[in-house]
Design a protein around this motif. Structure first.
Motif, short mmCIF file in Angstrom:
data_model
loop_
_atom_site.label_atom_id
_atom_site.label_comp_id
_atom_site.label_asym_id
_atom_site.label_seq_id
_atom_site.Cartn_x
_atom_site.Cartn_y
_atom_site.Cartn_z
N PHE A 119 0.84 -1.20 0.00
CA PHE A 119 0.00 0.00 0.00
C PHE A 119 0.88 1.25 0.00
CE2 PHE A 119 -2.24 3.45 2.08
CZ PHE A 119 -3.46 3.44 1.43
N ASP A 122 2.64 1.71 -3.35
CA ASP A 122 1.72 2.12 -4.40
C ASP A 122 1.34 3.60 -4.30
OD1 ASP A 122 1.67 -0.33 -5.61
OD2 ASP A 122 -0.42 -0.79 -5.14
N LYS A 123 1.27 4.13 -3.09
CA LYS A 123 0.77 5.49 -2.88
C LYS A 123 1.86 6.55 -2.75
CE LYS A 123 -3.04 6.49 -1.90
NZ LYS A 123 -4.14 7.04 -2.72
N TYR A 183 -0.87 -3.24 -4.35
CA TYR A 183 -1.99 -3.24 -3.43
C TYR A 183 -3.32 -3.09 -4.16
CZ TYR A 183 -4.89 -2.38 0.62
OH TYR A 183 -5.86 -2.48 1.58
N PHE A 184 -3.35 -2.28 -5.20
CA PHE A 184 -4.60 -1.94 -5.86
C PHE A 184 -4.84 -2.76 -7.13
CE2 PHE A 184 -3.49 1.85 -3.41
CZ PHE A 184 -4.67 2.05 -2.71
#
Length: 516
Positions: A119, A122-123, A183-184
């Motif tokens: 996460f 990814d962000k 994550y997405f």
């Protein structure tokens, strides 16, 4: 870096993770109560998420509990006592199944940390794109490097527990682990090869090294320091050395362990007294600190994980006597010389002040007091058996390099002997010599003396292709006390949790141990 140190110290903020409602351990939410789409947009959000990743490592299913204890309890280092509480049913008895709750918990906790790393990774690009402060941008690079390193570490632990020993000649056909790096985005729920799994670990370590490297010419970073609560370049090198050893990459095992050994930020805890009757080595276990700690997981009396010492002492049952579930095997006790400071730091019998066993039967071996508890916690808060895990210590790097020297294509037993002697003398013991005929036995003994109950033994035996046999005695439970395990036994590799194999969309293949 002071700002970072202060923020990392606030690990209580995100000590509890959201477990989510997914049926698989591979589907975990990040450490946040904020809706996922909005939960990491600013530099401050990113800081809180990296703190959450470190907090998730406190789990009693990881270094402060099962991940550390189970491999050594399963192997040949301890014996289960009569009248024990049987805290790990099946582990010591080698009656392990794919529904074992402890095995499931280790698997799930490691993938939970990986999910939090994914996460963040990814962000973080969005946060970097919106940040203009140069100091914050530098810190974001550091945090990103730490996330890559922690993901690599968790994958290496999954490989250690759930995969067979690496064989360079067939690694592309050996089963590895399920690799999740996003994550997405959906990814196949299928085990990669062992070769591909290790390639992912090495890729993450390479990225971490790049981001955490200050550009010094001596393979050090300004953030390298003993007793770190966060991952520095030295910690990444230490992980890399361990991974290289397990991959039979002797050259890189030597290279990366040497980077750590030659780093002036670290030195071995020795025999010098730091307080009356307390040596540097005692301090390492009594107060969880010292110059050889490359990375430790930060606990406070109000924010901690599991209590590692409970199964060896159970003092809190009545606050008077000790009720050990497990005691050291006699052959382990016999390894230590009288001068070895590790003996009294790790073990103590009833001649030692305050040690009194509450059982009606006699236990002629000393108890494991290595994890009696951080004395700051016991003396002020009466919090027993809680210690800060120290997953990366300098001592292990000497052992890694010594073994790699012995197993290299051009073995150097002289250098291996020098490394083992350096470690042994730091502990008050004598010199150690290895040769082509005794290196495996000698290094095995040295690793037990040093790394006793730190979670290495099962993997060591698997890596060396060795079995073991327990010697029955009158003070241990009958089931399992005469166990003989042959090299290559299926349970050297833990079964994949059954619910992972049966989860919707899963294409996960089990291990031979799943078929028991």
């Amino acid at each position: 870096m002071m700002k970072k140190i202060l923020n990392i110290a606030k690990t209580t903020v995100l000590a509890v993770l959201i477990a989510g409602t997914a049926t698989s351990c591979l589907e975990k939410y990040p450490a946040s109560y904020i809706p996922v789409a909005d939960s990491m947009k600013t530099f401050e959000d990113a800081e809180q998420h990296i703190i959450g990743i470190y907090a998730s490592l406190k789990s009693a299913n990881l270094y402060s509990g099962s991940l550390t204890l189970l491999p050594d309890i399963q192997a040949d280092l301890v014996m289960a006592t009569l009248q024990n509480n049987n805290p790990y049913p099946g582990i010591w008895e080698w009656d392990i199944h794919s529904t074992d709750a402890n095995i499931e918990a280790v698997y799930g906790a490691l993938y939970s940390v990986i999910g939090n790393c994914n996460f963040f990774l990814d962000k973080v690009g969005e946060v970097i794109a919106g940040e203009t402060d140069e100091d914050n941008l530098e810190l974001l690079d550091t945090y990103t490097g730490e996330a890559y390193a922690i993901r690599a570490l968790c994958y290496s632990e999954l490989i250690k527990c759930f995969c067979e020993a690496y064989d360079p000649d067939k690694a592309d056909t050996q089963l590895g682990v399920v690799l999740r790096t996003k994550y997405f985005e959906p990814e196949p729920v299928k085990r990669a090869s062992l070769k591909a799994s290790y390639e992912q670990v090495l890729a993450d370590l390479a990225r971490a090294e790049e981001l955490l490297d200050d550009g010094n010419d001596d393979h050090t970073s300004d953030d390298d320091a003993a007793d770190n609560y966060y991952i520095s370049l030295a910690a990444v090198y230490a992980i890399h050395a361990r991974v290289a050893l397990n991959m039979q990459d002797w050259g890189n095992a030597i290279t990366y362990s040497t980077y750590v050994i030659e780093n002036e930020a670290f030195s071995l805890n020795g025999t010098a007294e730091v307080a009356s009757g307390v040596t540097e080595f005692d301090y390492l276990w009594m107060y969880d600190g010292g110059p050889e700690v490359i990375w430790r997981i930060g606990f406070t009396a109000t924010s901690y994980g599991g209590a590692l010492g409970t199964v060896f002492l159970n003092y809190t049952r009545d606050m008077t006597y000790f009720y050990p579930d497990y005691v050291p095997a006699q052959w382990v006790v016999d390894l230590y010389s009288a001068r070895d400071v590790r003996y009294l730091a790790y073990l103590a019998d009833e001649s030692y002040t305050g040690i009194s066993v509450g059982y009606s039967f006699d236990i002629p071996v000393p108890l494991v007091v290595k994890y009696y508890g951080n004395r700051n916690f016991t003396s002020t808060y009466y919090l027993y058996h809680v210690c800060m895990p120290k997953p990366l210590r300098l001592a292990e790097q000497y052992l890694i390099r010594a073994e790699a020297y012995c197993r290299d294509d051009a073995p150097d037993f002289g250098k291996a002997s020098q490394d083992l002697t350096t470690l042994s003398r730091a502990r008050g013991a004598g010199s150690v010599s290895v040769s082509s005929s005794n290196w495996n036995e000698t290094i095995s003994d040295e690793r037990v003396r040093e790394l006793f109950m730190e979670g290495f033994r099962l993997n060591d035996l698997k890596r060396w292709g060795m079995g073991f046999e327990r010697t029955p005695n009158s003070y241990t439970q009958t089931t399992g006390n005469d166990l003989k395990v042959e090299a290559g036994d299926a349970l050297f590799v833990w079964p994949i949790p059954q619910h992972e194999i049966e989860a919707p969309g899963s294409e996960i293949t089990g291990n031979p141990s799943n078929n028991r």
